[in-house]
Each structure stands twice: as structure tokens, then as C-alpha cells.
Enzyme design. Structure first.
Site, short mmCIF file in Angstrom:
data_model
loop_
_atom_site.label_atom_id
_atom_site.label_comp_id
_atom_site.label_asym_id
_atom_site.label_seq_id
_atom_site.Cartn_x
_atom_site.Cartn_y
_atom_site.Cartn_z
N THR A 10 0.87 -1.18 0.00
CA THR A 10 0.00 0.00 0.00
C THR A 10 0.90 1.23 0.00
OG1 THR A 10 -0.16 -0.04 2.40
CG2 THR A 10 -1.88 -1.18 1.18
N GLY B 124 1.32 4.29 1.57
CA GLY B 124 1.98 4.86 2.76
C GLY B 124 3.02 3.91 3.32
N CYS B 125 2.65 2.63 3.38
CA CYS B 125 3.54 1.61 3.92
C CYS B 125 4.79 1.47 3.03
CB CYS B 125 2.83 0.26 4.00
SG CYS B 125 1.22 0.30 4.83
N SER B 126 4.58 1.59 1.72
CA SER B 126 5.66 1.36 0.76
C SER B 126 6.56 2.56 0.54
CB SER B 126 5.08 0.96 -0.60
OG SER B 126 4.43 -0.27 -0.51
N LEU C 121 7.99 1.36 5.62
CA LEU C 121 9.00 0.31 5.53
C LEU C 121 10.37 0.86 5.15
CD1 LEU C 121 10.07 -2.62 5.41
CD2 LEU C 121 8.96 -2.87 3.20
#
Lengths: 161, 196
Positions: B81, B83-85, B89
Site C-alpha cells: 500500500t 503509505g507503507c511502501s 517500511l
């Protein structure tokens, strides 16, 4: 009830790239010749190594037989499907459509419990390939065990068109 | 409802939300809502739950992993996703050496995705050797930590709220849970680093 030849495709929404981008499968298939490929999981070894790549590399052959679109569906969210498509270089050849909550898979009657192999408590889609004209299923190959690569592989479907 | 504040009754409300209200006649009463556990916080022991690494056959028990070690765990709503990517992370991957210099033994990323998806996501972000991508395939860990977030609308299933934590010998020392469950604020790596 499980989908069979002669059935109309269910009127269900899938998602492409993002959760905001809805695609209605029966609208997409209306008036067109469409290949739909269903897999148990994005990025799983079997689906990634040869199965979907074969449909991608056979795109030209499908097009020469009059196929308008090739779709790949899985019970994964649209971000995962888009990333997988990019990883496989699906590009314009195969559209990666997300059946995030499994509604399409359920409507086809092709759910399978993959707890043993994927560890998932919620159902995924059996491996299948189909050919539909104007929203009606004309050819359908569902793997008997739901996950092996035999009757549903691209080479076999192509030979039937 | 007026409650007689004896210890017997109070012991029943220990795990519930308790509020003090006033009736129209000015009388005080204690009201009790149904039991709602609080999300993970400092002092909590990690639950003994299995996560999966690379494949469904490869189990990692989070309590065992964190025993006698200093471990960072951060959770995300979904692999791949935006934001996560783009932010969450990558921040932990690039700050790996900084965490190591502060005595951290391992950094673990958890999400409610299957292990094949988690492995592929980690590979895309060159996480190997830096952040262990652990799949909470059915959300068991997320549920045990009371960090579930209903993302059935956008993603099709219950997922994990975004969080970060420092765990020492299986006990949470610091926990940062995003207020809305998905924002990119207190759970980012630079924020956790500043707390070490």
C-alpha cells in the site's frame, strides 16, 4: 452453485490498481471476447513462475484469435495485484483485477480453502481459466484439485479457441 | 445506574471502561461499558503467536523471537500500500544501522498478508538482512495485540493498525500506535529512534 459453460458472468465489482478504481466484470465483458484466469494467490510460486507468465506471453496469440482482453483475478487487494502485475511485466497484456473480499470468487462458486498450503483462514480462488463471449462463459477449465497446473494452463485454453 | 462501589463490584469492572457521570438530580453514578481491552502498551508481554516468514511452512513464534533480545516491531495495514511502501517500511530499512548502534538485535515488520506477499514486498524494498518480513496471515497476532482495523472497504479484510514498538526480552517498552490507525506520524522510524 458453480459457474459452467453457458452461464452469464456474475455482476460483481473487482478493483484495479487502487481501492477507488472499480471494474464491473459483466460490464467489462459485454460485447467482447474475454479470457479470465483465476489464481489462488498473488506472488505464490506456482502462479508466479509459469502460470500467469504464460498468459502474458501468449497475449499475441490470443489477440490473433480475436480475444479483446485477458484478465487475471485473485483474492488479494488491488495494491498487491498491481505490484504482482508489475513484477510479472503484465503491462497492457493482462489486467490484474483484485477480488479483495472474494465476492467474485464466491459468485463463481470457485472458492477453496487453502489453509493447508497458504495458511489462510479465509477462502481463495481455485485455479481456473475461461473464455467468455459477450459475458457468457463458452470455455471453462477448473483445476480438479483447485491448485495444480493442468487443464487450465494457457496452452490448453488456446488450443480450444 | 448507581453502583455501590464495593471492592467486589469494582473487581468486575477492572477490565472495562469506567466513567463517572452525574444524574439530573446531581447524584453521582459510575457507568460501565462492555469490556474493551486497550491496544498494546508499555509493560505488556508479547503474546505467544506464530507468524510466517517467506512461506506458510516457515513459522516464527514472536514471543520466542523476542526472548532475551532487543527487538523493534512495526506493523502496517498492508504490504504494497502507498503509505507503507513509500515511507514506513523504507524508513526502517534505511535506519537499520542506527537501530543496531543503539543495541537493537532485530527489526520485524508485521502485516495481515500471506508470507509470499510479505516476502515479495520485502524483496522490492531490499529489506533482506535488515527487516524481517513476518506475515500475520490470519491476523492472529494483530488480534492478540488488539490492533485490528477494519479495512474491508478498501482492502477486503481486517488489517493491522500502523504501529511501532520496542520490545525487550518479550516485554513492550515503548509502543506508538497511529491515532487513526493508518497515519504516518508517531510510528515512523525516526520517531522511534528518538525514543531509544
Amino acid at each position: 452453485m458453480t459457474i459452467k459453460c453457458g452461464d452469464k458472468l456474475p455482476n460483481v465489482y473487482l478493483h484495479e490498481n487502487t481501492p477507488d478504481s472499480k471494474v464491473n466484470i459483466s460490464e467489462l465483458a459485454a460485447g467482447k471476447k474475454v479470457i479470465i484466469v483465476g489464481v489462488p494467490g498473488a506472488f505464490t510460486p506456482c502462479c508466479s513462475k509459469d502460470y500467469v507468465p504464460d498468459f502474458i506471453s501468449d497475449c499475441g496469440k490470443y489477440k490473433s484469435k480475436g480475444v479483446d482482453e485477458i484478465l487475471c483475478i485473485s483474492v488479494n487487494d488491488p495494491y498487491v495485484m498491481a505490484a504482482w502485475g508489475k513484477d510479472l511485466n503484465a503491462g497492457e497484456k493482462v489486467r490484474m483485477l483484485a477480488d479483495g473480499n472474494g465476492a467474485f470468487t464466491k459468485a463463481l462458486g470457485l472458492e477453496k480453502d487453502f489453509a493447508d498450503t497458504l495458511g489462510t483462514s479465509s477462502s481463495r480462488c481455485k485455479r481456473f481459466s475461461m473464455y467468455a463471449e459477450d459475458g457468457v462463459v463458452k470455455k471453462l477449465f477448473v483445476e480438479p484439485d483447485g491448485h495444480s497446473v493442468t487443464c487450465s494452463k494457457s496452452e490448453n485454453l488456446l488450443s480450444q479457441l | 445506574m448507581a453502583v455501590n462501589p464495593t471492592s467486589k463490584i469494582l473487581s468486575k469492572v477492572v477490565n472495562s471502561r469506567v466513567g463517572l457521570n452525574f444524574l439530573a438530580n446531581g447524584r453521582k453514578y459510575i457507568h460501565v461499558t462492555s469490556a474493551v481491552t486497550m491496544p498494546v502498551k508499555s509493560g505488556d508481554k508479547l503474546p505467544s503467536v506464530d507468524l510466517y516468514e517467506n512461506s506458510p511452512a516457515s513459522k516464527v513464534n514472536i514471543a520466542e523471537l523476542t526472548a532475551r533480545k532487543k527487538v523493534i516491531i512495526f506493523g502496517v495495514p498492508g504490504a504494497f500500500t502507498p503509505g507503507c511502501s513509500k515511507t514506513h517500511l523504507p524508513g526502517y530499512v534505511s535506519d537499520f544501522d542506527k537501530f543496531k548502534s543503539k543495541g537493537v538485535d532485530e527489526i520485524v515488520c508485521v502485516s495481515v498478508n500471506d508470507p509470499f506477499v510479505m516476502a515479495a514486498w520485502g524483496k522490492e524494498h531490499s529489506a533482506d538482512g535488515k527487516v524481517r518480513m513476518l506475515a500475520d496471515t490470519n491476523g492472529a497476532f494483530t488480534k492478540a495485540m488488539d490492533l485490528e482495523k477494519d479495512l474491508t472497504g478498501p482492502l477486503g479484510s481486517i488489517r493491522c493498525q500502523r504501529f511501532s514498538m520496542l520490545v525487550e526480552d518479550g516485554v513492550v517498552k515503548t509502543a506508538n500506535v497511529e491515532p487513526d490507525g493508518t497515519g504516518l506520524t508517531c510510528s515512523l522510524s525516526n520517531s522511534l529512534l528518538s525514543q531509544l
